[in-house]
Design an enzyme around this catalytic site. Structure first.
Site, PDB file in Angstrom:
ATOM      1  CG  HIS A 267      -1.927  -1.126   1.212  1.00 47.46           C
ATOM      2  ND1 HIS A 267      -2.772  -1.434   0.179  1.00 47.46           N
ATOM      3  CD2 HIS A 267      -2.125  -2.083   2.166  1.00 47.46           C
ATOM      4  CE1 HIS A 267      -3.463  -2.521   0.487  1.00 47.46           C
ATOM      5  NE2 HIS A 267      -3.078  -2.934   1.689  1.00 47.46           N
ATOM      6  CG  ASP A 318      -5.255  -6.169  -0.082  1.00 50.34           C
ATOM      7  OD1 ASP A 318      -5.251  -7.091   0.747  1.00 50.34           O
ATOM      8  OD2 ASP A 318      -5.245  -4.972   0.269  1.00 50.34           O
TER       9      ASP A 318
HETATM   10 ZN   LIG Z   1      -3.342  -6.916   2.749  1.00 45.52          ZN
END
Ligand SMILES: [Zn+2]
Length: 445
Positions: A267, A318
């Protein structure tokens, strides 16, 4: 077939598209690449369309797939979504997790993904009691990848605390080994296989006390294994880290020896300029997960600045709100367009590099992600005659793959020379939608 001959109607060779390419495979690796072959040699498997190196999905939590389409009603944040996600984690067993992961990895194969990085933290039975085999859950994921015909890097995740100085919550007890030392001992038993490599993960600076970060980093360093960490996905994590340690999560990781070229921050959304410099100067990678980041209202990470600073980019699905690495690549560029109101932050070739070679490197597969002699024979073929891709120019195939095609256009997936998806059909897992539905239903109880 782990040996034989493939003929690629069009092949993306890293920077350009070449028509008529013959690929010889031996022992699951590319033995030779011959251009200037306008027709298939006798006996060759024909891959019509545009063939790319296999796609790498560098960040996955397989069980999140059970939430798809069920968590979109009403308001909320990442933190309210997390409560629902934990309720699914509570119900996983090695058997139900293997069935779900097999179906999710089959969905990935159908989307052209040949290698997944599984960021795995549901280690123990509810309450934290180890299974008879303490690695039963990790082994279930490795077996699921084999059943679905794809490669896996099991990023076994150290997860010890709910927050800075807080013990794990009831939900989180099954994630915890109690200490980083105990985590390291458990992971040391995991064995690599032809299709599986073992890496490490620090769930986040919230979940591993600062004094134990170096233990995980050292474990990965000794094995030259990849090390992943969720980093600054939420501003609340930054605020709590500053309050507890007087420094940002990135600075904390740097101070405990976590950053480096085998480390990937996942991220990297809310960073300071100093954070970006620390990540870039250390060669730490960045895994962007744009479809999840937008789904969870995380924000847009500074991917352009990170790459410019020296942080290689990879992509992950994800939470599996979407399983489509082409969409992740497209979304990274389109997010930047929305933010800056200018176009062209990456070329399509650069985006494909994140989806292939750099994604594999982030997972410890430096020998995958390119159509060249010596590389693992992992290939993904995109149809150029679907309703989405018809009329595009084959020589601009990278643009077509990233900006026109979707996972639905994947026609063939080849892993180690084995045809795992042929003409859009999984050759090992029959009826993937039914397998997904049954595995999710079993978790509803
Ligand atoms: Zn994750």
């Amino acid at each position: 077939m782990t040996k034989g001959t493939y003929w690629l109607e069009h092949a993306w060779l890293g920077t350009y598209v070449e028509p008529g390419v013959t690929v010889e495979v031996a022992d699951g690796r590319i033995a030779a690449v011959r251009t200037g072959t306008p027709t298939p040699p006798p006996g060759a498997e024909v891959l019509r369309g545009l063939t790319l190196p296999g796609l790498a999905n560098a960040h996955s939590h397989a069980f999140h797939r059970a939430l798809r389409g069920t968590v979109q009603v009403g308001s909320g944040t990442f933190w309210t979504w997390r409560e629902v996600m934990y309720s699914v984690a509570d119900r996983l067993t090695p058997e139900t997790y293997q069935a779900l992961a097999r179906a999710v990895y089959a969905e990935m194969a159908l989307a052209g993904i040949t290698c997944v990085g599984e960021f795995h933290y549901v280690h123990h039975a509810p309450g934290g009691t180890p299974y008879a085999d303490p690695n039963a859950m990790g082994e279930a994921l490795i077996a699921a990848a084999a059943e679905a015909g794809i490669r896996i890097t099991l990023l076994d995740t150290c997860y010890l605390s709910a927050g800075f100085g807080e013990p794990p919550t009831a939900h989180q007890q099954r994630f915890s080994d109690g200490s980083a030392e105990a985590w390291a001992e458990r992971c040391a038993v995991l064995k690599e296989r032809d299709h599986a490599r073992i890496g490490a993960a620090i769930h986040s600076v919230r979940a591993v006390p600062a004094g134990q970060l170096a233990t995980v980093a050292r474990w990965a360093e000794e094995r030259r294994a990849p090390l992943h960490v969720h980093l600054s996905e939420q501003t609340a994590e930054n605020d709590a880290c500053l309050a507890a340690h007087g420094r940002t999560p990135t600075r904390l990781l740097a101070d405990h020896g976590v950053l480096g070229p085998r480390t990937t921050g996942v991220h990297n959304t809310h960073l300071t300029d100093e954070d970006i410099t620390l990540l870039g100067d250390s060669g730490t990678g960045t895994c962007m997960c744009p479809t999840t980041e937008r789904d969870l209202a995380d924000g847009i990470g500074p991917a352009v600045a990170l790459q410019r600073a020296g942080s290689p980019l990879s992509l992950g699905s994800d939470s599996h709100a979407v399983v489509d690495v082409l969409e992740e690549a497209r979304a990274m560029e389109l997010n930047e367009r929305l933010r800056t109101r200018t176009r062209g932050h990456w070329t399509a070739a650069a985006l494909l590099r994140a989806a292939t070679a750099d994604g594999h490197a982030a997972l410890g597969w430096d020998d995958a992600g390119a159509i060249e002699p010596g590389a693992l024979a992992d290939l993904t073929t995109i149809a150029l005659d679907s309703v989405r891709t018809a009329g595009t120019l084959p020589r601009l195939g990278a643009e077509t793959a990233v900006f026109a095609a979707s996972a639905a256009d994947v026609r063939h997936t080849v892993v180690g020379g084995r045809h795992v998806v042929r003409d859009g059909v999984h050759t090992l897992v029959p009826h993937v939608p039914q397998a997904l539905a049954a595995a999710v239903e079993a978790l509803r109880g």
